[in-house]
Write a protein that holds these residues in place. Structure first.
Motif, PDB file in Angstrom:
ATOM      1  N   ILE A   1      -5.304  -7.314   5.856  1.00  0.00           N
ATOM      2  CA  ILE A   1      -4.558  -6.184   5.311  1.00  0.00           C
ATOM      3  C   ILE A   1      -3.533  -5.653   6.303  1.00  0.00           C
ATOM      4  O   ILE A   1      -2.434  -5.267   5.932  1.00  0.00           O
ATOM      5  CB  ILE A   1      -5.546  -5.070   4.894  1.00  0.00           C
TER       6      ILE A   1
ATOM      7  N   ALA B   1       0.854  -1.181   0.000  1.00  0.00           N
ATOM      8  CA  ALA B   1       0.000   0.000   0.000  1.00  0.00           C
ATOM      9  C   ALA B   1       0.894   1.237   0.000  1.00  0.00           C
ATOM     10  O   ALA B   1       2.054   1.175   0.422  1.00  0.00           O
ATOM     11  CB  ALA B   1      -0.914   0.001   1.224  1.00  0.00           C
TER      12      ALA B   1
ATOM     13  N   ALA C   1      -4.243   0.884  -2.152  1.00  0.00           N
ATOM     14  CA  ALA C   1      -3.729  -0.451  -2.470  1.00  0.00           C
ATOM     15  C   ALA C   1      -2.697  -0.332  -3.586  1.00  0.00           C
ATOM     16  O   ALA C   1      -2.935   0.326  -4.592  1.00  0.00           O
ATOM     17  CB  ALA C   1      -4.869  -1.369  -2.896  1.00  0.00           C
TER      18      ALA C   1
END
Length: 143
Positions: A29, A5, A19
């Motif tokens: 994540i 990211a 992302a």
């Protein structure tokens, strides 16, 4: 962050997390374990007083959230997840320093990672501090 990211400008929201890869639905994540800081009311007031400017106080208050009876400050890029009423992530806080963020659906490369601040509890003293410092946070404003 457990996925690639990047921080970038988010339209109308300052910085955001985007992302840098395709993220399939239900992917973990980010994970928090032992890295967050927690402040009770007395500690939060003392910390705010220690900051040298109103700008720094506002920044700090804009990047914390309530968990149980304390204010939580998470590390790294998690601070920059912006609010959305239609988020693509969900943060699950199991206990102090035990939390994770999952993708709610497939997230495309380049898409901003967002969370719904309404899923966090409210602390009257945090809401009062935000009011005193002129911060109107999305999680204080329901749909």
């Amino acid at each position: 962050m457990l996925v690639k990211a990047v921080l970038d400008k988010s339209e109308g929201k300052g910085l955001g997390v985007f992302a840098d890869q395709f993220i399939p639905a239900n992917t973990k994540i980010a994970e928090i374990s032992g890295e967050s800081k927690y402040f009770n009311e007395e500690e939060a007031l003392a910390y705010l007083e220690s900051l040298p400017s109103d700008e720094e106080r506002v920044y700090w208050l804009a990047h914390v959230y309530a968990y149980k009876d304390k204010i939580a400050l998470d590390p790294y890029d998690l601070l920059m997840f912006n609010h959305s009423f239609s988020p693509n992530t969900m943060t699950v806080v199991k206990d102090y320093n035990d939390a994770y963020t999952n993708g709610l659906r497939d997230i495309l490369k380049g898409e901003e990672l967002t969370d719904d601040y309404n899923t966090y509890p409210h602390l009257p003293f945090l809401d009062k501090l935000m009011e005193q410092h002129g911060i109107v946070e999305d999680y204080c404003n329901k749909k």
